[in-house]
Write a protein that holds these residues in place. Structure first.
Motif: not given
Length: 96
Positions: A16-35
């Protein structure tokens, strides 16, 4: 071997990835979602070249510094998971 005797994460599954990695993944998904005006849930796991170009622009805006990666790092950024990993390696969020 019963289900109770099996390890929670067999050797073939990543830990399991650390919580920080999940937050970072969420940030990446949010940035990609704006496209394309998508929600983060609508972003597919694969990242095409136009999405990657958009994401790099978003990363530079978000972190306020240039994204400087070699061709090998860029070539690896074909999935959201790989993008999160490469960004962390380059010091853009995540646990590195």
């Amino acid at each position: 071997m019963t289900d109770l005797e099996r390890p929670a994460h067999p050797a073939t599954e990543p830990a399991a990835a650390p919580a920080a990695d999940h937050r970072h993944r969420d940030e990446v998904l949010a940035m990609l979602a704006t496209y394309g005006e998508r929600t983060p849930d609508e972003v597919p796991e694969t990242v095409d070249s136009l999405e990657l170009a958009w994401l790099i622009h978003q990363v530079e805006q978000h972190y306020g510094r240039p994204f400087d990666a070699d061709d090998d790092a860029l070539a690896r950024m074909t999935t959201v998971t790989a993008v999160v990993r490469v960004l962390a390696e380059l010091g853009f969020g995540g646990t590195g």
